[in-house]
Design an enzyme around this catalytic site. Structure first.
Site, mmCIF file in Angstrom:
data_model
loop_
_atom_site.group_PDB
_atom_site.id
_atom_site.type_symbol
_atom_site.label_atom_id
_atom_site.label_comp_id
_atom_site.label_asym_id
_atom_site.label_seq_id
_atom_site.Cartn_x
_atom_site.Cartn_y
_atom_site.Cartn_z
ATOM 1 N N ALA A 10 16.567 15.453 47.189
ATOM 2 C CA ALA A 10 15.426 14.782 48.190
ATOM 3 C C ALA A 10 15.668 13.215 48.020
ATOM 4 O O ALA A 10 16.484 12.698 47.153
ATOM 5 C CB ALA A 10 14.121 15.231 47.532
ATOM 6 N N GLY B 147 17.261 18.542 45.309
ATOM 7 C CA GLY B 147 16.937 19.368 46.687
ATOM 8 C C GLY B 147 18.233 19.913 47.380
ATOM 9 O O GLY B 147 17.923 20.754 48.170
ATOM 10 N N GLU C 36 18.766 23.223 45.714
ATOM 11 C CA GLU C 36 17.605 23.871 45.945
ATOM 12 C C GLU C 36 18.060 24.566 47.478
ATOM 13 O O GLU C 36 17.760 25.814 47.798
ATOM 14 C CB GLU C 36 16.463 23.123 45.991
ATOM 15 C CG GLU C 36 16.050 22.827 44.684
ATOM 16 C CD GLU C 36 14.839 22.027 44.448
ATOM 17 O OE1 GLU C 36 14.827 20.881 44.941
ATOM 18 O OE2 GLU C 36 13.944 22.623 43.867
ATOM 19 N N GLU D 85 16.467 16.645 38.167
ATOM 20 C CA GLU D 85 15.108 15.909 38.442
ATOM 21 C C GLU D 85 14.388 15.302 37.139
ATOM 22 O O GLU D 85 13.800 14.233 37.065
ATOM 23 C CB GLU D 85 14.101 16.942 39.249
ATOM 24 C CG GLU D 85 14.137 17.143 40.574
ATOM 25 C CD GLU D 85 15.313 18.194 41.186
ATOM 26 O OE1 GLU D 85 16.148 18.641 40.190
ATOM 27 O OE2 GLU D 85 15.281 18.618 42.001
HETATM 28 C C1 HXC Z 1 18.301 8.665 48.313
HETATM 29 C C2 HXC Z 1 20.654 8.463 47.581
HETATM 30 C C3 HXC Z 1 20.421 9.884 46.849
HETATM 31 C C4 HXC Z 1 19.325 10.312 46.980
HETATM 32 C C5 HXC Z 1 22.430 9.032 46.661
HETATM 33 N N1 HXC Z 1 21.856 8.216 47.531
HETATM 34 N N2 HXC Z 1 21.736 9.766 46.577
HETATM 35 N N3 HXC Z 1 19.630 7.835 48.309
HETATM 36 N N4 HXC Z 1 18.095 9.784 47.585
HETATM 37 N N5 HXC Z 1 18.946 11.531 46.392
HETATM 38 C C6 HXC Z 1 22.315 6.903 48.101
HETATM 39 C C7 HXC Z 1 22.590 5.816 47.055
HETATM 40 O O1 HXC Z 1 21.421 5.199 46.779
HETATM 41 C C8 HXC Z 1 23.651 4.875 47.726
HETATM 42 O O2 HXC Z 1 23.075 4.091 48.672
HETATM 43 C C9 HXC Z 1 24.447 5.903 48.639
HETATM 44 O O3 HXC Z 1 23.803 7.050 48.529
HETATM 45 C C10 HXC Z 1 25.588 6.224 47.702
HETATM 46 O O4 HXC Z 1 25.365 6.694 46.335
HETATM 47 P P1 HXC Z 1 26.043 6.192 45.143
HETATM 48 O O5 HXC Z 1 25.183 6.227 43.947
HETATM 49 O O6 HXC Z 1 26.462 4.730 45.269
HETATM 50 O O7 HXC Z 1 27.474 7.093 44.917
HETATM 51 P P2 HXC Z 1 28.110 7.554 43.656
HETATM 52 O O8 HXC Z 1 28.194 6.528 42.537
HETATM 53 O O9 HXC Z 1 29.592 8.283 43.906
HETATM 54 O O10 HXC Z 1 27.236 8.643 43.148
HETATM 55 C C11 HXC Z 1 26.988 9.906 43.623
HETATM 56 C C12 HXC Z 1 25.708 10.584 42.850
HETATM 57 C C13 HXC Z 1 24.580 9.463 42.814
HETATM 58 C C14 HXC Z 1 25.961 11.123 41.446
HETATM 59 C C15 HXC Z 1 25.465 11.932 43.840
HETATM 60 O O11 HXC Z 1 24.354 9.056 44.188
HETATM 61 C C16 HXC Z 1 23.254 10.187 42.364
HETATM 62 O O12 HXC Z 1 22.993 10.342 41.140
HETATM 63 N N6 HXC Z 1 22.369 10.579 43.219
HETATM 64 C C17 HXC Z 1 21.152 10.937 42.963
HETATM 65 C C18 HXC Z 1 21.234 12.297 42.670
HETATM 66 C C19 HXC Z 1 19.595 13.076 42.339
HETATM 67 O O13 HXC Z 1 19.112 12.527 41.329
HETATM 68 N N7 HXC Z 1 19.362 13.941 42.990
HETATM 69 C C20 HXC Z 1 17.850 14.448 42.878
HETATM 70 C C21 HXC Z 1 16.884 13.673 43.698
HETATM 71 S S1 HXC Z 1 15.247 14.384 43.258
HETATM 72 P P3 HXC Z 1 23.371 2.569 48.817
HETATM 73 O O14 HXC Z 1 22.520 2.133 49.853
HETATM 74 O O15 HXC Z 1 23.108 1.821 47.430
HETATM 75 O O16 HXC Z 1 24.716 2.801 49.161
HETATM 76 C C22 HXC Z 1 15.051 15.688 44.072
HETATM 77 C C23 HXC Z 1 13.760 16.361 44.093
HETATM 78 C C24 HXC Z 1 13.495 17.536 45.073
HETATM 79 O O17 HXC Z 1 15.991 16.031 44.738
HETATM 80 C C25 HXC Z 1 12.149 18.190 45.310
HETATM 81 C C26 HXC Z 1 11.296 17.199 45.960
HETATM 82 C C27 HXC Z 1 9.840 17.580 46.018
#
Ligand code: HXC
Length: 258
Positions: free
Chosen positions: A64, A109, A112, A132
């Protein structure tokens, strides 16, 4: 309909839906979730299998949208989760088989979303997980429940408590993905699997999905009753007559979905 964050391509009754915000690794913001819900609700009836994948070469869906969630209130979080649940439930209850082609990161997400599909195939570079808790929250689009049903309670707890990312091989080992393919063969593999469904009676495939889905949450007797009903209902279809006649006449069946 014109979408901003997703693309829908339909070829020979197989739809490929691509979540396409590669700059944010296809993260699910409200707009994308709304587009998904709308696309699931308005799939043409000619579509008989749906494949979901991610745009760009890095991610299926990295979760998400954290930027959107960072400053929302509890009430807004409830709404955001409800939107995701609605979209994913619509996906899960589609009367056609659905396949997640996990071509990269499927986190939070994104994982999911894959879990709301009937089948999950992954590329060798896929990474799956529910991280998460590392953000101070828990999965909110059904992950605590669907992951548990797929890999069992203890594995689900391990994955969710650690927030660890699994590589594709480990995900296959625990039954979270069915097969691992070289990246450039993933989509073709998913299409080939979908093409196999298309050879069979569409009403039968749909009924099988319905019975498995609804039966999975019931006790065995109630679930078996669902199966009996589904089995009997199909004997009112032309496809049942055609399928069995074709077998006896030693020819391929020509199913019409009626
Ligand atoms: C918003 C995101 C994002 C996310 C990545 N990006 N994941 N933006 N939401 N979930 C964006 C980054 O901010 C970055 O933007 C660009 O995508 C590239 O990501 P990087 O981090 O620079 O890439 P990399 O170093 O290769 O790392 C990849 C990654 C990392 C390991 C996937 O991006 C990451 O850990 N993402 C978050 C993963 C996560 O925690 N997901 C769960 C979210 S909570 P910029 O602008 O800086 O280039 C969830 C809850 C669901 O899903 C339920 C809700 C009700």
């Amino acid at each position: 309909m014109a979408y901003e964050n997703i693309r829908l391509e339909i070829e020979e009754a197989i739809a490929v839906l691509t979540i396409d915000r590669p700059k944010a690794l296809n993260a699910l913001n409200s707009k994308t979730l709304q587009e998904l819900e709308s696309a699931f609700n308005s799939l043409p009836t000619t579509v008989r299998a749906l494949i979901i994948t991610g745009g760009g070469d890095k991610a299926f869906v990295a979760g998400a949208d954290i930027a959107e969630m960072a400053s929302i209130s509890s009430a807004q979080a409830r709404e955001f989760a409800a939107l995701g649940h609605r979209a994913f439930q619509t996906l899960e209850q589609l009367p056609i088989p659905t396949i997640a082609a996990v071509n990269g990161f499927a986190l939070g997400g994104g994982c999911e979303l894959a879990l709301a599909c009937d089948l999950i195939y992954a590329s060798e570079k896929a990474k799956l997980g529910l991280p998460e808790v590392s953000l101070g929250v828990i999965p909110g689009f059904g992950g605590t429940q669907r992951l548990t049903r797929v890999v069992g309670k203890m594995r689900a707890k391990e994955l969710i408590f650690t927030g660890e990312r699994l590589d594709a091989a480990k995900a296959k080992e625990i039954g979270l993905v069915l097969e691992v393919l070289p990246a450039d063969q993933l989509l073709a593999h998913c299409k080939a699997v979908a093409a196999k469904f298309l050879k069979n009676g569409p009403l039968a495939v749909s009924q099988a999905k319905r019975v498995i889905e609804f039966g999975a949450d019931q006790d065995l007797r109630a679930a078996n009753e669902l199966e009996r009903q589904g089995f009997a209902v199909l004997f009112g279809s032309e496809d049942q007559k055609e399928g069995m006649k074709a077998f006896l006449e030693k020819r391929p069946a020509g199913f019409t979905g009626k």
